[in-house]
Scaffold this motif. Structure first.
Motif, PDB file in Angstrom:
ATOM      1  N   THR A  67      38.550  20.167  85.000  1.00 31.70           N
ATOM      2  CA  THR A  67      38.393  21.399  84.232  1.00 31.70           C
ATOM      3  C   THR A  67      38.964  21.152  82.836  1.00 31.70           C
ATOM      4  OG1 THR A  67      40.564  22.271  84.819  1.00 31.70           O
ATOM      5  CG2 THR A  67      38.716  22.787  86.316  1.00 31.70           C
ATOM      6  N   ILE A  68      38.733  22.093  81.925  1.00 35.57           N
ATOM      7  CA  ILE A  68      39.258  21.929  80.578  1.00 35.57           C
ATOM      8  C   ILE A  68      40.789  21.865  80.586  1.00 35.57           C
ATOM      9  CG2 ILE A  68      39.176  24.400  80.077  1.00 35.57           C
ATOM     10  CD1 ILE A  68      38.538  23.611  77.150  1.00 35.57           C
ATOM     11  N   ARG A 100      31.688  24.639  89.453  1.00 36.65           N
ATOM     12  CA  ARG A 100      32.302  24.072  90.655  1.00 36.65           C
ATOM     13  C   ARG A 100      31.612  24.669  91.879  1.00 36.65           C
ATOM     14  NH1 ARG A 100      38.592  23.799  90.668  1.00 36.65           N
ATOM     15  NH2 ARG A 100      38.120  21.842  89.618  1.00 36.65           N
ATOM     16  N   ASP A 101      31.338  23.841  92.870  1.00 32.45           N
ATOM     17  CA  ASP A 101      30.646  24.291  94.079  1.00 32.45           C
ATOM     18  C   ASP A 101      31.379  25.436  94.768  1.00 32.45           C
ATOM     19  OD1 ASP A 101      28.665  22.392  93.704  1.00 32.45           O
ATOM     20  OD2 ASP A 101      29.583  20.933  95.052  1.00 32.45           O
ATOM     21  N   THR A 102      32.693  25.392  94.794  1.00 33.61           N
ATOM     22  CA  THR A 102      33.490  26.390  95.519  1.00 33.61           C
ATOM     23  C   THR A 102      33.823  27.628  94.687  1.00 33.61           C
ATOM     24  OG1 THR A 102      35.522  25.240  94.903  1.00 33.61           O
ATOM     25  CG2 THR A 102      34.524  24.661  97.035  1.00 33.61           C
ATOM     26  N   ASP A 103      33.601  27.580  93.367  1.00 28.67           N
ATOM     27  CA  ASP A 103      33.912  28.718  92.494  1.00 28.67           C
ATOM     28  C   ASP A 103      33.094  28.580  91.211  1.00 28.67           C
ATOM     29  OD1 ASP A 103      34.939  30.716  90.882  1.00 28.67           O
ATOM     30  OD2 ASP A 103      37.042  30.210  91.275  1.00 28.67           O
ATOM     31  N   ARG A 107      34.317  25.592  85.507  1.00 31.06           N
ATOM     32  CA  ARG A 107      33.398  24.566  85.013  1.00 31.06           C
ATOM     33  C   ARG A 107      34.068  23.200  85.086  1.00 31.06           C
ATOM     34  NH1 ARG A 107      28.696  26.694  85.054  1.00 31.06           N
ATOM     35  NH2 ARG A 107      27.857  26.505  82.998  1.00 31.06           N
ATOM     36  N   GLU A 108      33.385  22.274  85.710  1.00 36.95           N
ATOM     37  CA  GLU A 108      33.848  20.884  85.767  1.00 36.95           C
ATOM     38  C   GLU A 108      33.100  20.089  84.705  1.00 36.95           C
ATOM     39  OE1 GLU A 108      34.916  20.573  90.488  1.00 36.95           O
ATOM     40  OE2 GLU A 108      32.882  20.079  89.856  1.00 36.95           O
ATOM     41  N   ILE A 109      33.768  19.086  84.157  1.00 39.98           N
ATOM     42  CA  ILE A 109      33.198  18.326  83.039  1.00 39.98           C
ATOM     43  C   ILE A 109      32.931  16.894  83.486  1.00 39.98           C
ATOM     44  CG2 ILE A 109      33.569  17.598  80.653  1.00 39.98           C
ATOM     45  CD1 ILE A 109      35.702  20.047  80.710  1.00 39.98           C
ATOM     46  N   TYR A 110      31.758  16.403  83.146  1.00 35.49           N
ATOM     47  CA  TYR A 110      31.325  15.057  83.522  1.00 35.49           C
ATOM     48  C   TYR A 110      30.740  14.347  82.309  1.00 35.49           C
ATOM     49  CZ  TYR A 110      31.625  16.851  88.280  1.00 35.49           C
ATOM     50  OH  TYR A 110      32.082  17.403  89.461  1.00 35.49           O
ATOM     51  N   LEU A 111      30.842  13.033  82.299  1.00 40.94           N
ATOM     52  CA  LEU A 111      30.143  12.233  81.295  1.00 40.94           C
ATOM     53  C   LEU A 111      28.665  12.205  81.630  1.00 40.94           C
ATOM     54  CD1 LEU A 111      32.350   9.030  80.836  1.00 40.94           C
ATOM     55  CD2 LEU A 111      32.241  11.049  79.365  1.00 40.94           C
TER      56      LEU A 111
END
Length: 161
Positions: A67-68, A100-103, A107-111
């Motif tokens: 996350t941020i 995020r799958d559960t919430d 927001r999850e961050i990916y390259l």
């Protein structure tokens, strides 16, 4: 510049002047990282990267899906700076944000592939500067030093992840 040295073991009641800058670990760590980052600046500018972008790429290359808030801690960057950095990186196609799958609020961050390529391009320079820091230091000394830094980090992480 004089490399001052404290006489004997450090005492809790000593002043910084008595300890001396060259015996004060936080000062030494800041000096080391300041020089490391300054030595990277030319290479980063050539790739239109800031220190914050470089750290973000490096962290996400190893720990995807942060996350941020988590990313700010790992990249040692203020959250406001991280927000601006991520906006620019997303516009440039270097990262993507995913619920995020559960919430879904998180927001999850990916390259992205482009972000991974950008990190792969800067990693040789980062690694070369890293190796320069350890010139003349054998593997056992390096391992002991890193182990000590990990212990220090555990001691100061009271409010981190």
């Amino acid at each position: 510049m004089a490399e001052d040295q404290a006489d004997g073991p450090l005492r809790a009641d000593q002043t910084l002047g008595e300890i001396g800058l060259w015996q004060f670990a936080p000062y030494l760590m800041n000096r080391i990282m300041g020089r490391y980052n300054a030595n990277l600046q030319a290479a980063l500018r050539a790739q239109s990267l800031t220190t914050a972008k470089m750290r973000t790429l490096a962290v996400l290359a190893v720990v995807p899906g942060l996350t941020i808030n988590e990313l700010s801690v790992y990249a040692v960057t203020e959250q406001s700076t991280m927000s601006r950095t991520l906006e620019a990186m997303e516009k440039a196609g270097l990262i993507r944000r995913q619920a995020r799958d559960t919430d879904a609020r998180v927001r999850e961050i990916y390259l992205t592939e482009m972000g991974r390529a950008e990190f792969d391009a800067v990693w040789p320079t980062m690694h070369a500067r890293y190796e320069e820091m350890f010139a003349g230091i054998d593997d056992a000394e390096r391992a002991a030093f890193v182990g000590t830094l990990q212990k220090v980090l555990r001691n100061v992480r009271l409010h981190d992840l």
